[in-house]
Write a protein that holds these residues in place. Structure first.
Motif, PDB file in Angstrom:
ATOM      1  N   UNK A   1       0.776  -1.253   0.044  1.00 46.40           N
ATOM      2  CA  UNK A   1       0.000  -0.230   0.483  1.00 46.40           C
ATOM      3  C   UNK A   1       1.001   1.349   0.150  1.00 46.40           C
TER       4      UNK A   1
ATOM      5  N   UNK B   1      -2.657   6.565   4.664  1.00 42.91           N
ATOM      6  CA  UNK B   1      -3.431   7.057   4.267  1.00 42.91           C
ATOM      7  C   UNK B   1      -4.332   7.234   3.680  1.00 42.91           C
TER       8      UNK B   1
ATOM      9  N   UNK C   1     -11.873   9.358   5.129  1.00 47.68           N
ATOM     10  CA  UNK C   1     -11.572  10.248   5.917  1.00 47.68           C
ATOM     11  C   UNK C   1     -12.710  10.577   6.466  1.00 47.68           C
TER      12      UNK C   1
ATOM     13  N   UNK D   1      -8.034  16.902  12.408  1.00 46.45           N
ATOM     14  CA  UNK D   1      -7.634  17.983  13.023  1.00 46.45           C
ATOM     15  C   UNK D   1      -6.388  18.666  13.054  1.00 46.45           C
ATOM     16  N   UNK D   2      -6.252  19.626  13.041  1.00 39.44           N
ATOM     17  CA  UNK D   2      -4.765  20.273  12.681  1.00 39.44           C
ATOM     18  C   UNK D   2      -3.835  20.380  14.595  1.00 39.44           C
ATOM     19  N   UNK D   3      -2.839  20.569  13.687  1.00 40.48           N
ATOM     20  CA  UNK D   3      -2.059  20.848  15.716  1.00 40.48           C
ATOM     21  C   UNK D   3      -2.394  21.236  16.747  1.00 40.48           C
TER      22      UNK D   3
ATOM     23  N   UNK E   1      -5.606  20.927   6.818  1.00 36.58           N
ATOM     24  CA  UNK E   1      -4.253  21.056   7.235  1.00 36.58           C
ATOM     25  C   UNK E   1      -3.584  21.123   6.111  1.00 36.58           C
TER      26      UNK E   1
ATOM     27  N   UNK F   1      -0.403  19.049   5.183  1.00 33.77           N
ATOM     28  CA  UNK F   1      -0.445  17.486   4.808  1.00 33.77           C
ATOM     29  C   UNK F   1      -1.210  17.531   4.217  1.00 33.77           C
TER      30      UNK F   1
ATOM     31  N   UNK G   1       2.392  12.998  12.687  1.00 33.65           N
ATOM     32  CA  UNK G   1       2.085  12.715  11.424  1.00 33.65           C
ATOM     33  C   UNK G   1       3.463  13.255  11.058  1.00 33.65           C
TER      34      UNK G   1
ATOM     35  N   UNK H   1       1.656  10.112   3.227  1.00 33.98           N
ATOM     36  CA  UNK H   1       2.139  10.538   4.727  1.00 33.98           C
ATOM     37  C   UNK H   1       1.909   9.267   5.502  1.00 33.98           C
TER      38      UNK H   1
ATOM     39  N   UNK I   1      -2.376  -3.584   9.735  1.00 27.60           N
ATOM     40  CA  UNK I   1      -2.141  -2.745   8.841  1.00 27.60           C
ATOM     41  C   UNK I   1      -1.460  -3.231   7.659  1.00 27.60           C
TER      42      UNK I   1
ATOM     43  N   UNK J   1     -19.197  11.068  12.733  1.00 22.99           N
ATOM     44  CA  UNK J   1     -17.147  10.140  12.496  1.00 22.99           C
ATOM     45  C   UNK J   1     -17.504   8.453  12.296  1.00 22.99           C
ATOM     46  N   UNK J   2     -16.827   8.363  11.563  1.00 27.64           N
ATOM     47  CA  UNK J   2     -16.472   6.401  11.620  1.00 27.64           C
ATOM     48  C   UNK J   2     -15.563   6.010  12.459  1.00 27.64           C
TER      49      UNK J   2
ATOM     50  N   UNK K   1      -8.525   1.081  10.876  1.00 31.43           N
ATOM     51  CA  UNK K   1      -7.904   1.608  10.248  1.00 31.43           C
ATOM     52  C   UNK K   1      -6.771   2.551  10.836  1.00 31.43           C
ATOM     53  N   UNK K   2      -5.688   2.412  10.483  1.00 35.77           N
ATOM     54  CA  UNK K   2      -4.949   2.670  11.319  1.00 35.77           C
ATOM     55  C   UNK K   2      -4.720   4.288  10.081  1.00 35.77           C
TER      56      UNK K   2
ATOM     57  N   UNK L   1      -6.510   6.660   9.949  1.00 36.84           N
ATOM     58  CA  UNK L   1      -7.971   7.242   9.132  1.00 36.84           C
ATOM     59  C   UNK L   1      -9.321   6.716  10.088  1.00 36.84           C
TER      60      UNK L   1
ATOM     61  N   UNK M   1      -8.702   6.922  13.333  1.00 34.58           N
ATOM     62  CA  UNK M   1      -9.085   7.775  14.716  1.00 34.58           C
ATOM     63  C   UNK M   1      -9.134   7.198  15.831  1.00 34.58           C
TER      64      UNK M   1
ATOM     65  N   UNK N   1      -9.376  10.089  20.655  1.00 36.35           N
ATOM     66  CA  UNK N   1     -11.591   9.714  20.681  1.00 36.35           C
ATOM     67  C   UNK N   1     -10.913   8.639  21.340  1.00 36.35           C
TER      68      UNK N   1
ATOM     69  N   UNK O   1      -9.442  15.041  20.795  1.00 37.30           N
ATOM     70  CA  UNK O   1      -9.405  14.861  19.921  1.00 37.30           C
ATOM     71  C   UNK O   1      -8.213  13.067  19.005  1.00 37.30           C
ATOM     72  N   UNK O   2      -9.081  13.469  17.532  1.00 36.12           N
ATOM     73  CA  UNK O   2      -8.228  12.183  17.476  1.00 36.12           C
ATOM     74  C   UNK O   2      -7.118  12.429  16.783  1.00 36.12           C
ATOM     75  N   UNK O   3      -6.393  11.605  15.631  1.00 38.42           N
ATOM     76  CA  UNK O   3      -5.060  11.943  15.313  1.00 38.42           C
ATOM     77  C   UNK O   3      -4.699  13.418  14.509  1.00 38.42           C
ATOM     78  N   UNK O   4      -3.738  14.551  14.877  1.00 31.73           N
ATOM     79  CA  UNK O   4      -2.959  15.517  15.188  1.00 31.73           C
ATOM     80  C   UNK O   4      -2.752  15.593  13.610  1.00 31.73           C
ATOM     81  N   UNK O   5      -3.103  16.137  12.554  1.00 34.24           N
ATOM     82  CA  UNK O   5      -1.696  16.230  11.060  1.00 34.24           C
ATOM     83  C   UNK O   5      -1.670  18.139  10.851  1.00 34.24           C
TER      84      UNK O   5
END
Lengths: 408, 458
Positions: A2, A6, A10, A177-179, A233, A235, B100, B114, B273, B401-402, B406-407, B409, B411, B423, B453-457
């Motif tokens: 893969x 990502x 989403x 979400x962003x940082x 964000x 990225x 990330x 990413x 994954x 939100x689902x 999944x790694x 995505x 959440x 979360x 929060x979930x994962x922050x980008x």
């Protein structure tokens, strides 16, 4: 391998769209003041909307204009807390010109420009349902050239072609979400147009008893080239590229039957009853198709399963004098949205409507109208299975309006 | 009723009244007493996330969330503050947390994706490394005594606190006591009225995350005295005995509580994954040359996805079979640039083979039986996290939100693929609240998961 971890979606949660709350029944002030009824009795040039068949009954050409102000508020609550939509104000308008081409002619011609669908809902950006909707706004204007012909003293027919144009705006949070822990957002904006028709039969049994039957067709609003803007964000810029989208929004057909009568010998009182059968079930799903796609940006598809509804409207007009009349009415408007599909972008519920109004005729040829509508939904314990978002909703709106018409 | 509606409606016509909906009801404790809440566990309880322990992770731990909900209760609700051995920084302790970032392929710098990278500006915070350097209650109480890495097998090990850097930060006698001694000390100190215990995952995870390198039969012998290698699966009697001792200590002050069982590793992104058939071949010539390369073994490669070439536990090269698991820590560059999984096997420490998975499944099932029995015998509530997490691969939709396995995505799981995001921990806390409410007839309010929060980008 893969290539991009990502992958997957989403998930753009979904969104729904229009229900009874988007259907405005504000096309004539006297009719609005009588619970929204007006299929049987051709009161004025707004019959271009209510029953095109009635246009040939007008005695002369009339110019009609009115404007309303809708201020809906929706409250939401679940076991964790409650919120309320941000106050929105929307001013639909109506303009009609038309009537019989000359006195005693059998032919009526007219043009109507009116606002049959519209309004919007804006929630606080951080409210619990933000991943489904933050704000939605739809404004739709119909332009309807109309022709009407009085076949006999009893029966008059009419037909209008409808050109529809509307704006659509939608905003929701995306689950990234962003940082700074701020949600990304998606904003959709577009312009839609469509076509349809409005036909009617108007029947005058006696001076005291009239009937009407109309059919307003479904109007498929095609939206293409709308802009889809993603605030994400850095990225994820390439993951959620700004792009365009297309969709189709079917505005439902309405079949109406009405009866109007003057029960008193002094002819001061007119009572009327309308039944509207609205074909909401044409609206079984909503698709948003993006021009560009990525692993995370996929077309959206939200199932609806609206059901057809039967609305009952009842109203009366009492002529106090040659100058002044007062109106009152009520309606019951059941929701087309079945439980399990009640999305917070349109938390629709059965509605109870109370109306009142007055008209004065200060000088010959000119009539001034004022009306006010109060709408409250019945509190609804609603489920939205698609986004698993549940809670109790309650909507209220107060709509005052004024208008004037001039008879040539 | 109708009348009231009408009057209300008329009143609204003349005033600016607004609709409002309030259906919240005050939460109650039922038969439970949440006054002094103690959390016992491992990294999942400590708030470990993104491959490290850091302050923000700790204040988003599920015990912190539970305490906050318990403290909303008027009678028998949580009092005072919730004390955890908080770190000072978000650097990560002792190593950097993951964030990330963009990762570039070693052999093709244009091939970026990413993913998770070590915190780029990491430097060990000196305050983080100091022992007992965090606020505690008036009597020195700690509410969350979870230790990342701890196994049930470790509870009777003398000097454990000395060998585990997380325990060393707050154990009152790291070198001269056992985790059981520490538990007794903390229980005597806090007098918990309610506790949660989520232990046991590491007794099998250590074996699993090492690619099944130790003794998986549950017949391992201690390496030294009563210490078992972290690469082994803990023997059942050892688990049962230690777990029971820990539970008895926890209820010694009359506390009620919840025992949380061990999730299925197959519902954790760390193991799911990279699929066993993740060898993607885009050119026929490449497929043909691989087929030719393995002609003696009759392995046939086709365009699209193929099963990786792996090294099994005995070090023998073969093609993976359906159901086998490749660990998230498998070096991507070795696959992309060095021919791992195709011309060379993926090393055995990154592969869980069918027999290893069976050992893990078997041990998880045995441990969960022990945990369930303990819950029944001591009249505690059992939180079936095993069953709950099995539902997550399909996804759980919460307020739009689902959440799934999944790694990134999905959440719910943090960047290490084993531990959770804020979360994810809130979702776990809600499962625990459900079990508590059922058992103790309480009405603890569930958490608004999306508030965290979930994962922050970047």
């Amino acid at each position: 391998m893969k290539k991009h971890i990502l992958a997957a979606s989403l998930a753009l949660a979904s969104f729904s769209s229009f229900g009874a709350g988007f259907q405005l029944n504000l096309q004539g002030l006297r009719q609005l003041a009588m619970g929204g009824s007006g299929t049987a009795w051709p009161w004025d040039a707004s019959t271009i909307f209510y029953n095109p068949g009635g246009l040939a009954r007008l005695k002369n050409i009339q110019v009609y204009g009115s404007v309303m102000s809708i201020n809906p508020t929706t409250a939401y609550g679940n076991f964790q807390g409650s919120s309320r939509s941000v106050q929105q104000s929307f001013t639909p308008f109506n303009f009609y010109v038309g009537g019989t081409v000359r006195e005693n002619s059998r032919l009526g011609l007219g043009l109507g420009i009116y606002t049959p669908f519209g309004t919007g809902l804006k929630w606080d950006d951080n409210w619990a349902g933000r991943y489904i909707v933050q704000s939605i706004d739809l404004k739709c204007v119909f332009v309807q050239p109309t022709i009407s012909y009085r076949l006999t003293e009893f029966l008059s027919v009419g037909a209008g072609f409808v050109y529809a144009n509307g704006n659509f705006d939608f905003k929701a949070a995306l689950p990234v979400q962003n940082l700074d822990r701020q949600d990304a957002t998606i904003a959709l904006h577009g312009n839609a147009s469509g076509a349809g028709f409005n036909v009617g039969l108007q029947m005058k049994a006696t001076e005291h008893l009239q009937f009407g039957l109309t059919y307003r067709s479904q109007v498929n609003m095609d939206l293409s080239g709308g802009s889809a803007h993603f605030n994400v964000p850095n990225i994820l810029r390439n993951t959620f590229p700004n792009t365009t989208f297309e969709t189709a929004l079917p505005l439902p057909s309405v079949l109406s039957a009405g009866i109007g009568l003057k029960p008193l010998t002094n002819e001061r009182l007119t009572l009327q009853l309308d039944l509207n059968y609205t074909g909401w079930n044409s609206y079984d799903s909503l698709r948003i198709n993006f021009t560009d796609h990525t692993n995370s940006l996929k077309d959206m598809h939200a199932p609806r399963h609206y059901r057809n509804t039967l609305t009952t409207r009842l109203g009366g007009n009492y002529k106090i004098s040659k100058v002044v009349s007062v109106m009152g009415g009520a309606a019951y408007d059941p929701t087309p949205v079945t439980n399990g599909f009640v999305s917070p972008d349109l938390p629709d519920a059965d509605r109870v409507i109370l109306t009142c109004g007055a008209s004065i005729k200060p000088i010959k040829r000119i009539t001034i109208l004022a009306a006010c509508e109060f709408v409250t939904s019945l509190k609804r314990d609603a489920k939205y299975n698609y986004g698993n978002f549940n809670g109790t909703y309650w909507t209220q709106a107060i709509t005052p309006g004024i208008g004037v018409y001039y008879n040539f | 009723m109708k009348k009231i509606y009408t009057i209300g409606a008329l009143a609204c016509l003349f005033s600016a009244c607004k609709p409002s909906v309030n259906i919240t009801t005050p939460p109650t404790a039922g038969e439970a007493v949440f006054t002094n809440y103690m959390a016992i566990g491992n990294s999942l309880t400590a708030g470990y996330a993104d491959n490290s322990l850091y302050a923000t992770g700790q204040i988003n731990s599920y015990p912190q969330r539970l305490y906050e909900q318990f403290s909303l209760i008027q009678v028998h609700g949580a009092r005072d503050k919730f004390y955890q051995p908080l770190l000072h920084s978000d650097m990560g302790y002792p190593g950097p947390r993951k964030v990330i970032g963009e990762t570039y392929s070693f052999c093709n710098p244009l091939d970026s994706s990413i993913g998770a990278v070590d915190l780029p500006y990491f430097s060990q915070d000196v305050e983080d490394a100091k022992a007992n350097n965090f606020p505690v209650g008036p009597n020195g109480q700690l509410n969350n005594i979870a230790v990342p890495g701890i196994r049930v097998a470790d509870y009777p090990v003398m000097g454990y606190g000395f060998s585990n850097p997380y325990a060393a930060r707050f154990y009152h006698n790291p070198a001269g006591g056992t985790p059981l001694d520490e538990l007794k000390f903390r229980v005597d100190n806090l007098h918990p009225t309610f506790f949660t215990m989520w232990l046991g995952a590491n007794d099998v995870l250590g074996y699993a995350t090492a690619g099944g390198q130790g003794n998986g039969t549950m017949n391992a012998l201690p390496a030294v005295l009563n210490y078992y290698s972290t690469n082994d699966i803990t023997p059942r009697p050892v688990f049962e005995n230690n777990y029971d001792t820990a539970v008895q200590l926890s209820i010694s002050t009359g506390a009620r509580g919840a025992l949380i069982n061990i999730p299925d590793i197959k519902s954790i992104p760390f193991f799911t994954t990279i699929p066993a058939n993740g060898l993607f071949i885009s050119r026929q010539s490449l497929a043909d040359s691989l087929t030719a390369f393995y002609a003696s073994r009759n392995y046939v490669f086709q365009l699209g996805y193929n099963y990786f070439i792996i090294e099994d536990n005995a070090g023998i090269l073969r093609q993976a079979v359906p159901g086998e698991l490749i660990l998230l820590t498998t070096p991507m560059d070795s696959i992309k640039c060095r021919g791992w999984g195709s011309y060379l096997p993926i090393r055995k420490q990154y592969v869980l083979t069918t027999d290893e998975i069976q050992f893990i499944d078997n041990a998880t099932a045995r441990y969960n039986e022990i945990i369930a029995n303990e819950a029944v015998r001591n009249n505690l509530t059992l939180v079936d996290m095993y069953a709950f997490m099995k539902t997550l691969p399909a996804g759980q939709v919460y307020n739009g939100i689902t959440y799934n396995t999944q790694y990134i995505t999905g959440q719910a799981w943090s960047l290490d693929g084993v531990h959770l995001t804020p979360r994810g921990y809130a979702i776990v806390a809600n499962q625990i609240i459900d079990a508590i409410n059922t058992k103790y007839h309480s009405t603890v309010t569930k958490i608004d998961v999306n508030k965290y929060n979930g994962i922050l980008f970047p």
